[in-house]
Write a protein that holds these residues in place. Structure first.
Motif, mmCIF file in Angstrom:
data_model
loop_
_atom_site.group_PDB
_atom_site.id
_atom_site.type_symbol
_atom_site.label_atom_id
_atom_site.label_comp_id
_atom_site.label_asym_id
_atom_site.label_seq_id
_atom_site.Cartn_x
_atom_site.Cartn_y
_atom_site.Cartn_z
ATOM 1 N N PHE A 102 0.813 -1.214 0.000
ATOM 2 C CA PHE A 102 0.000 0.000 0.000
ATOM 3 C C PHE A 102 0.852 1.271 0.000
ATOM 4 C CE2 PHE A 102 -2.618 -3.346 1.851
ATOM 5 C CZ PHE A 102 -3.709 -3.299 0.987
ATOM 6 N N THR A 103 1.889 1.238 -0.817
ATOM 7 C CA THR A 103 2.715 2.428 -1.045
ATOM 8 C C THR A 103 2.648 2.849 -2.516
ATOM 9 O OG1 THR A 103 4.687 1.058 -1.404
ATOM 10 C CG2 THR A 103 4.290 1.852 0.836
ATOM 11 N N THR A 104 1.648 2.354 -3.224
ATOM 12 C CA THR A 104 1.504 2.649 -4.649
ATOM 13 C C THR A 104 1.333 4.140 -4.889
ATOM 14 O OG1 THR A 104 0.400 0.528 -4.906
ATOM 15 C CG2 THR A 104 0.149 2.094 -6.709
ATOM 16 N N ASN A 105 1.932 4.643 -5.954
ATOM 17 C CA ASN A 105 1.687 6.021 -6.372
ATOM 18 C C ASN A 105 1.343 6.037 -7.857
ATOM 19 O OD1 ASN A 105 4.148 5.981 -7.877
ATOM 20 N ND2 ASN A 105 5.302 6.689 -6.094
ATOM 21 N N SER A 106 1.155 7.226 -8.389
ATOM 22 C CA SER A 106 0.660 7.365 -9.761
ATOM 23 C C SER A 106 1.709 7.018 -10.811
ATOM 24 C CB SER A 106 0.169 8.802 -9.992
ATOM 25 O OG SER A 106 1.233 9.726 -9.817
ATOM 26 N N LEU A 107 2.946 6.714 -10.391
ATOM 27 C CA LEU A 107 3.998 6.310 -11.326
ATOM 28 C C LEU A 107 4.186 4.797 -11.362
ATOM 29 C CD1 LEU A 107 6.680 9.044 -10.480
ATOM 30 C CD2 LEU A 107 4.920 9.098 -12.257
ATOM 31 N N ASN A 108 3.374 4.058 -10.624
ATOM 32 C CA ASN A 108 3.523 2.608 -10.551
ATOM 33 C C ASN A 108 3.319 1.971 -11.927
ATOM 34 O OD1 ASN A 108 2.334 -0.266 -10.159
ATOM 35 N ND2 ASN A 108 3.197 0.214 -8.151
ATOM 36 N N GLY A 109 4.305 1.197 -12.368
ATOM 37 C CA GLY A 109 4.258 0.627 -13.708
ATOM 38 C C GLY A 109 3.147 -0.377 -13.907
ATOM 39 N N ASN A 110 2.829 -1.171 -12.879
ATOM 40 C CA ASN A 110 1.747 -2.143 -13.011
ATOM 41 C C ASN A 110 0.390 -1.465 -13.089
ATOM 42 O OD1 ASN A 110 3.773 -4.033 -12.772
ATOM 43 N ND2 ASN A 110 2.645 -5.306 -11.315
ATOM 44 N N VAL A 111 0.206 -0.418 -12.308
ATOM 45 C CA VAL A 111 -1.048 0.327 -12.353
ATOM 46 C C VAL A 111 -1.238 0.940 -13.737
ATOM 47 C CG1 VAL A 111 -2.277 2.319 -11.404
ATOM 48 C CG2 VAL A 111 -1.060 0.757 -9.871
ATOM 49 N N GLU A 112 -0.171 1.518 -14.264
ATOM 50 C CA GLU A 112 -0.222 2.085 -15.617
ATOM 51 C C GLU A 112 -0.538 1.000 -16.644
ATOM 52 O OE1 GLU A 112 2.918 3.881 -18.909
ATOM 53 O OE2 GLU A 112 3.399 4.029 -16.772
ATOM 54 N N ARG A 113 0.092 -0.164 -16.503
ATOM 55 C CA ARG A 113 -0.123 -1.253 -17.447
ATOM 56 C C ARG A 113 -1.574 -1.741 -17.406
ATOM 57 N NH1 ARG A 113 3.813 -5.894 -16.257
ATOM 58 N NH2 ARG A 113 2.318 -6.504 -14.665
ATOM 59 N N ASN A 114 -2.138 -1.833 -16.222
ATOM 60 C CA ASN A 114 -3.524 -2.284 -16.101
ATOM 61 C C ASN A 114 -4.475 -1.332 -16.801
ATOM 62 O OD1 ASN A 114 -3.553 -3.774 -12.732
ATOM 63 N ND2 ASN A 114 -2.406 -4.310 -14.557
ATOM 64 N N TRP A 115 -4.322 -0.046 -16.545
ATOM 65 C CA TRP A 115 -5.166 0.978 -17.170
ATOM 66 C C TRP A 115 -5.045 0.890 -18.702
ATOM 67 C CZ3 TRP A 115 -7.925 5.392 -15.033
ATOM 68 C CH2 TRP A 115 -8.265 6.367 -15.970
ATOM 69 N N SER A 116 -3.822 0.866 -19.193
ATOM 70 C CA SER A 116 -3.592 0.825 -20.636
ATOM 71 C C SER A 116 -4.160 -0.443 -21.260
ATOM 72 C CB SER A 116 -2.094 0.927 -20.939
ATOM 73 O OG SER A 116 -1.570 2.161 -20.529
ATOM 74 N N ARG A 117 -3.947 -1.571 -20.591
ATOM 75 C CA ARG A 117 -4.425 -2.837 -21.123
ATOM 76 C C ARG A 117 -5.947 -2.842 -21.275
ATOM 77 N NH1 ARG A 117 -5.278 -5.729 -24.421
ATOM 78 N NH2 ARG A 117 -3.042 -5.493 -24.745
ATOM 79 N N LEU A 118 -6.662 -2.415 -20.244
ATOM 80 C CA LEU A 118 -8.126 -2.456 -20.279
ATOM 81 C C LEU A 118 -8.678 -1.492 -21.315
ATOM 82 C CD1 LEU A 118 -8.607 -2.745 -16.430
ATOM 83 C CD2 LEU A 118 -9.099 -4.532 -18.104
ATOM 84 N N TYR A 119 -8.088 -0.302 -21.412
ATOM 85 C CA TYR A 119 -8.567 0.648 -22.415
ATOM 86 C C TYR A 119 -8.159 0.245 -23.834
ATOM 87 C CZ TYR A 119 -10.835 4.063 -19.434
ATOM 88 O OH TYR A 119 -11.724 4.683 -18.584
ATOM 89 N N THR A 120 -7.060 -0.455 -23.978
ATOM 90 C CA THR A 120 -6.705 -0.968 -25.296
ATOM 91 C C THR A 120 -7.775 -1.940 -25.785
ATOM 92 O OG1 THR A 120 -4.335 -0.706 -24.946
ATOM 93 C CG2 THR A 120 -5.008 -2.298 -26.603
ATOM 94 N N SER A 121 -8.186 -2.854 -24.924
ATOM 95 C CA SER A 121 -9.240 -3.793 -25.298
ATOM 96 C C SER A 121 -10.541 -3.065 -25.597
ATOM 97 C CB SER A 121 -9.456 -4.818 -24.178
ATOM 98 O OG SER A 121 -8.392 -5.732 -24.116
ATOM 99 N N ILE A 122 -10.874 -2.074 -24.788
ATOM 100 C CA ILE A 122 -12.106 -1.315 -25.021
ATOM 101 C C ILE A 122 -12.047 -0.628 -26.376
ATOM 102 C CG2 ILE A 122 -13.379 0.741 -24.260
ATOM 103 C CD1 ILE A 122 -12.719 -0.218 -21.349
ATOM 104 N N GLY A 123 -10.883 -0.080 -26.733
ATOM 105 C CA GLY A 123 -10.753 0.568 -28.031
ATOM 106 C C GLY A 123 -11.028 -0.392 -29.183
ATOM 107 N N LYS A 124 -10.504 -1.612 -29.098
ATOM 108 C CA LYS A 124 -10.742 -2.590 -30.151
ATOM 109 C C LYS A 124 -12.197 -3.038 -30.178
ATOM 110 C CE LYS A 124 -6.000 -4.275 -30.231
ATOM 111 N NZ LYS A 124 -5.725 -3.679 -31.554
ATOM 112 N N LEU A 125 -12.792 -3.155 -29.005
ATOM 113 C CA LEU A 125 -14.192 -3.564 -28.944
ATOM 114 C C LEU A 125 -15.107 -2.466 -29.469
ATOM 115 C CD1 LEU A 125 -13.859 -5.317 -25.518
ATOM 116 C CD2 LEU A 125 -14.533 -6.451 -27.641
ATOM 117 N N ASN A 126 -14.792 -1.210 -29.174
ATOM 118 C CA ASN A 126 -15.576 -0.106 -29.734
ATOM 119 C C ASN A 126 -15.525 -0.118 -31.261
ATOM 120 O OD1 ASN A 126 -16.411 0.883 -27.264
ATOM 121 N ND2 ASN A 126 -14.789 2.420 -27.123
#
Length: 494
Positions: A102-126
């Motif tokens: 619980f020391t995550t911040n807005s630069l966390n690479g996994n958090v960034e990857r999760n956001w990008s991954r989910l929106y990438t799929s949404i873009g293809k589905l749209n």
């Protein structure tokens, strides 16, 4: 870890740089993606063929299952188990350790990857939804077109369900990004976060459309294809999560899944032994065997078991104690293996000569990955009946809870009151679904996260003293996304 080019992130970069196209970056298309250069412009009048409609849907599935397996088969376990009390981060990955501690911040690479991954799929589905809905090819009959749209809309709903549970308010993008003029790109992508309630409304609309149009369970060739069983499962889970919870709806959709003919396997270990893939208990299961070189399923296993380097998401003392206190040898042995890795690395929580690792991915040379299974639905049914005050052991909450316990060789529950059954079901879900990405979200939707995590203990019952606060119940919005989108705000506390 693998690093992949993400189309949505590519578009976000374009927006930030105010350029007019990204054709060079997007020249390399994922499997199944068609050349849409003639129909990106909604005013162009272009239309796709029946074959291209099928390719678009195939590309959307492949994007989630191949390019997205890092999320669905790995990060989802980190988010659901390591962030909760089922596992420690393990590994030598600082981003995972920050999530665990619980020391995550807005630069966390996994958090960034999760956001990008989910929106990438949404873009293809749209893109799929938009182009298939406009298709006029006579070779694409209305029933099949609506099936494709239903599958795509269900997948879009599933991605938004992940997003809204991890971040709360999120941008709600339901149209494809048009890449023919910069103004449209900017206006399409630089949008504010939609309120949680609005996102859930969209999820439910997509799932209700899908339920009317996708195929029955016995009509799909593999359990990785969206069926009515998956959609009914999603609706049950959504109504158990939204505020306020709608337990009548949860009960209704659990009954619909039960009516679809799923059954518990007689032996819990069959789920993970590699000999019972796509079983009667599996609702949504990604099948890696026969795909490409088969490296995807092998890569999943290497993250969790085997020597040589620190493994991810090592079981926690709290979970081990929970199995032992319940006398739950069946699920304990199936879920956790103990190994002697003396001298290979150092673990901060366990002795290396008796190190626990996740055992659920051991089966076969290539691992499938189960996302939803029937035991989850039976326990959600028990939870709904508990909240509806239908508690008996004949057709009420105790009955469905006992189905799960008895399969694990345990006696019927001793819980009879509503308060006791709530905790009994919570514990049962922890033991039954350990390392399957559920625990954090179960604690979140029942309001129990802070109480449980503040009481987490390591060896000898020493407090872990996690610095968890209310604001850390949601992830931070990745800073690079805020930098690219001037209308995107950060979650409070970060």
């Amino acid at each position: 870890m693998k690093k992949k080019l993400l189309n949505f992130s590519c578009i976000m970069v374009i927006m930030a740089l105010f350029v007019t196209g990204c054709s060079k970056i997007l020249d390399k298309k994922p499997i199944g993606e068609i050349d849409a250069s003639t129909i990106d412009d909604p005013n162009s009048g272009g239309s796709i063929t029946a074959a291209e409609a099928e390719q678009l849907l195939s590309g959307a599935y492949n994007d989630m299952y191949w390019d997205g397996e890092e999320y669905w088969a790995f990060d989802r376990t980190t988010n659901g188990d390591a962030m909760a009390d089922n596992a420690y981060a393990g590994s030598d990955n600082p981003a995972n350790h920050a999530i665990d501690l619980f020391t995550t911040n807005s630069l966390n690479g996994n958090v960034e990857r999760n956001w990008s991954r989910l929106y990438t799929s949404i873009g293809k589905l749209n893109e799929t939804i938009d182009k298939v809905s406009k298709a006029t090819d006579a070779a694409l009959p209305p029933e099949r077109r609506n099936q494709i749209l239903g599958e795509a809309r269900a997948l879009r709903a599933i991605n938004y369900f992940e997003l809204v549970r991890l971040w709360g308010d999120v941008p709600l993008i339901l149209q494809p990004i048009v890449t023919t003029n910069t103004k449209t790109i900017f206006e399409s992508v630089a949008i504010p976060r939609a309120p949680v309630a609005v996102v859930y409304d969209s999820i439910i609309v997509d799932l209700e459309y899908a339920l009317t149009n996708v195929r029955n369970v016995n009509e799909v060739p593999l359990k990785q294809i969206i069926s009515k069983g998956i959609v009914n499962t999603m609706l049950a889970k959504v109504y158990a999560t939204i505020e306020p919870h709608d337990w009548d709806k949860v009960n209704q959709y659990c009954d619909a899944v039960i009516a679809d003919g799923y059954t518990l396997l007689p032996d819990y270990d069959f789920l993970f032994d590699g000999q019972h893939k796509n079983s009667s208990e599996s609702i949504w299961e990604i099948t890696y065997e026969g795909w490409g070189s088969g490296t995807y399923g092998l890569w999943i296993k290497d993250m969790y078991i085997g020597g040589g380097w620190p493994k991810f998401n090592t079981p926690s003392h709290d979970l081990v104690r929970a199995f032992e206190a319940e006398g739950d040898d069946v699920r304990f042995n199936s879920s956790i293996q103990w190994v002697d890795y003396s001298g290979q690395w150092v673990d901060p929580y366990w002795p290396m000569n008796n190190l626990p690792l996740i055992n659920k991915v051991r089966g076969g040379d290539i691992s499938n990955f189960i996302i939803y299974r029937f035991a989850d639905i039976l326990l959600l049914k028990a939870e709904a009946l508990t909240e509806l005050n239908q508690l008996d052991d004949v057709s009420g909450a105790q009955f469905y809870l006992n189905k799960i316990r008895n399969r694990a060789g345990l006696a019927n529950t001793t819980a009879t009151t509503q308060a006791d059954l709530r905790l009994a079901i919570e514990k049962e879900r922890q033991l039954e679904l350990a390392f399957e990405g559920y625990r954090w979200f179960d604690l979140q939707r029942t309001g129990r996260t802070l109480a449980v995590m503040q009481n987490a203990k390591k060896a000898n019952n020493e407090p872990l003293n996690y610095p968890i606060q209310q604001f850390r119940l949601l992830y931070p919005v990745p800073q690079n996304e805020i930098d690219r989108n001037p209308r995107l705000t950060q979650n409070p506390g970060y």
